[in-house]
Design an enzyme around this catalytic site. Structure first.
Site, PDB file in Angstrom:
ATOM      1  N   CYS B  83      31.224  -6.647   7.726  1.00  0.00           N
ATOM      2  CA  CYS B  83      29.848  -7.033   7.403  1.00  0.00           C
ATOM      3  C   CYS B  83      29.728  -7.487   5.958  1.00  0.00           C
ATOM      4  O   CYS B  83      28.674  -7.965   5.539  1.00  0.00           O
ATOM      5  CB  CYS B  83      28.891  -5.881   7.670  1.00  0.00           C
ATOM      6  N   SER B 207      19.263  -1.728  11.647  1.00  0.00           N
ATOM      7  CA  SER B 207      18.970  -3.155  11.536  1.00  0.00           C
ATOM      8  C   SER B 207      19.350  -3.856  12.836  1.00  0.00           C
ATOM      9  O   SER B 207      20.284  -3.440  13.517  1.00  0.00           O
ATOM     10  CB  SER B 207      19.760  -3.745  10.375  1.00  0.00           C
ATOM     11  N   ILE B 209      20.961  -6.876  15.094  1.00  0.00           N
ATOM     12  CA  ILE B 209      21.922  -7.973  15.003  1.00  0.00           C
ATOM     13  C   ILE B 209      21.165  -9.277  15.233  1.00  0.00           C
ATOM     14  O   ILE B 209      19.966  -9.268  15.477  1.00  0.00           O
ATOM     15  CB  ILE B 209      23.068  -7.835  16.026  1.00  0.00           C
ATOM     16  N   HIS B 336      20.439  -8.841  10.775  1.00  0.00           N
ATOM     17  CA  HIS B 336      21.798  -8.635  10.280  1.00  0.00           C
ATOM     18  C   HIS B 336      22.820  -9.386  11.142  1.00  0.00           C
ATOM     19  O   HIS B 336      23.536  -8.787  11.949  1.00  0.00           O
ATOM     20  CB  HIS B 336      22.073  -7.128  10.283  1.00  0.00           C
TER      21      HIS B 336
END
Lengths: 387, 387
Positions: B83, B207, B209, B336
């Site tokens: 990430c 969060s 995706i 995210h």
């Protein structure tokens, strides 16, 4: 930019390493490079790898490997450019050291391809091509290269057997390389009788996949106090480094038989080094398929357009020839653990420049070139190193 | 090293882009950045991406995207650090320009995660952790973060609701961001009633995706002739850039509730910029989970150890507070798209510094910081930018 020196090299044999994980392979090469350089720490780690996400279920590979080898806190990334990942990672590490941002770096190329089913591995390799316009049509990577080879033979009138010297030379050199996957010589008859894979590419035109890792340790040349490394090897410096791209899909190229990204990156590297092709003593090229040897030799100025096979037929590519290639076996016979290959090439150039190539030592090896290709000529990284 | 300026930014909304491929998303962000900068070509392309190999069956992503956007011959690589891929790609692009090797570069972060089954995407995300010692035990990524949050609550005596301000702030800011995935405000009651995911992490601690791409265009500051870009925006420069790593597995850390790689990379970035935390005007942190907001604020010197949630409860993280965070919604509510996130953060820092954050504009935004995390604190990249 600071001049960058390579003061440590390491490699594992290319093989089916069923007893070693991805990080263990990488660690083995890294530790060898550290021992060779007489250092046990660096500021940054650059990992060249293509397939760890799809074949090994592992990303965050930079940090995984950094953690494993005890490079606590050092920065770490993975660089991916298909089969050009290793050369691209080497270039990223070199730039970081050249820039002044890092004072030392290890570049490791690593790939583990034989724990998965061959069909999975082949499908994963196809991700080097355009997923929508090539892979989705069922064209595997060898099929794309077969199309290029067929066209080249048609354009320039070569017969299949004219490519035999590329494979024969690579195997002859691999026979003396303890790290080679296929360390045996082959004859022209073997080549002619080899099983067809994707016409006109037969088994002996194609390089074998494999598991393996190779590593180098980089520092700024200004920090090197001697002409020799800790273990007495000559210090090697990077004289040229460039990367260029072409269309990812072969069908989008102006001429599918011309590697424009090879020509461009080689020319940039020659310019940086202030050299011409005639001054390059040997060339570790990307012979994933024998056709690629011919195309690379042409694009880099060693042969006229369409005349690459002539260098094989005339013996110019032999160890004692004008421009030895694949001196430790090349992709064809040392093996092609895809994301690691570019770093193997650099390690082998350094073995030659240091005079450590043993039975394969090329005479007068002062300046060597390595060229790593991602995709079917899509991403091409060229490096020139010298003593 | 040369000082590097950002003269163009672009982004797509974070969403479920079923009608756009990976390269189309990347292209949209790149073209926006080019238009913003008033340029249509660069020397190099750096792609931040984590999952294209496993989720999109596509590697060689640098060249694929370079080809798609017409950057013929430009060099191109993909940088992967889980990430933290976006921030790592930004750093690689910056170093290439700072070194003098390239005179311009585009960095694009791109990820496409919603075309695959949720189970596939979750499995792919687990490749950010240690495949052998974490993922193979069945610990998903949210589960790892839940363990860290539980331990932190135990150590420092926080209740779950004490983390509510992180999520509420992010959602409030996302409500004004047309590119946010979850552009709606939430209340404390919503937070408390949210469905549990991996205790103590509930849906509003985590969060979402998404698919998306963000891009920036970099040039050496010495080549910028004006204080303003082609379209009249203030030129932003990179004042600090650093990356550090910790053990990949949480169980190997000395203290799982302390982000040592964040502390280290932030300190390096502060030193480079000649700044202290008190001089940072706002902070785009990596709020993949609300616990990570607390840990990042502490490691970067904005809160005492164990006291991160206090900044939420006291309002310090609000747009008008001492250290605004997630000003455009953060990972929590902007979304995210993992390998793209680090570049979204940079783009949002620049929106603030340029005074282009509209209803979310932070007053006195002169110096902004972005921090991108790969794995559960394993790979951490910190950047400081200023007008």
């Amino acid at each position: 930019m600071r001049k960058v020196a390579v003061i440590g090299i390491g490699q594992t044999p290319v093989s089916e390493h069923w007893d070693k994980s991805l990080k263990e392979l990488a660690g083995e090469a890294i530790f060898a490079a550290m021992v060779d350089a007489g250092r046990n720490s660096v500021d940054g780690l650059f990992v060249g790898n293509m397939l760890s996400g799809s074949l090994n279920k592992q990303e965050n590979l930079g940090t995984l490997i950094g953690d494993w080898v005890g490079l606590h806190n050092a920065e770490a990334i993975k660089v991916e450019a298909a089969c050009g990942s290793g050369g691209s990672a080497f270039r990223a590490g070199m730039i970081a050291v050249a820039s002044g941002d890092l004072d030392s770096a290890i570049v490791v190329g690593v790939e583990k391809m034989t724990d998965t089913k061959p069909t999975e591995t082949t499908a994963a390799l196809a991700t080097a091509a355009d997923a929508d316009w090539e892979a989705a049509q069922g064209v595997s990577f060898v099929a794309i290269n077969a199309l290029v080879m067929r066209r080249y033979m048609h354009e320039y009138g070569w017969k299949h057997t004219d490519f035999a010297p590329f494979s024969i030379t690579a195997h002859a050199n691999a026979a003396n390389n303890p790290n080679a996957r296929l360390s045996f010589a082959i004859t022209e008859t073997d080549y002619q009788k080899a099983r067809m894979i994707a016409e006109p590419i037969n088994l002996l035109d194609a390089s074998p996949i494999g598991d393996g890792a190779a590593a180098v340790l980089l520092v700024p040349f200004e920090n090197v106090n001697s002409k020799f490394t800790g273990n007495g090897s000559p210090v090697v410096t990077i004289a040229g480094s460039a990367s260029a791209t072409d269309s990812i899909a072969v069908h989008d190229r102006q001429d599918p038989t011309w590697l424009s990204a090879a020509a461009l990156s080689a020319q940039k590297a020659y310019d940086q080094a202030g050299l011409s092709p005639a001054q390059i003593d040997f060339f570790e090229l990307h012979d994933a398929f024998s056709i690629m040897s011919a195309l690379s030799l042409e694009a880099c100025g060693f042969a006229d357009r369409g005349q690459g096979p002539r260098l094989g037929l005339d013996g110019d590519i032999f160890l004692r020839g004008r421009i030895p290639i694949a001196t430790m076996g090349g992709l064809k016979a040392r093996g092609h653990p895809v994301g690691a290959t570019g770093v193997y090439q650099i390690v082998e150039v350094i073995q030659q420049l240091r005079g450590q190539a043993e039975r394969n030592q090329s005479e007068h090896a002062q300046i060597g070139m390595a060229q790593n290709i991602g995709g079917s000529g899509a991403t091409i990284v060229t490096h020139i190193l010298r003593k």
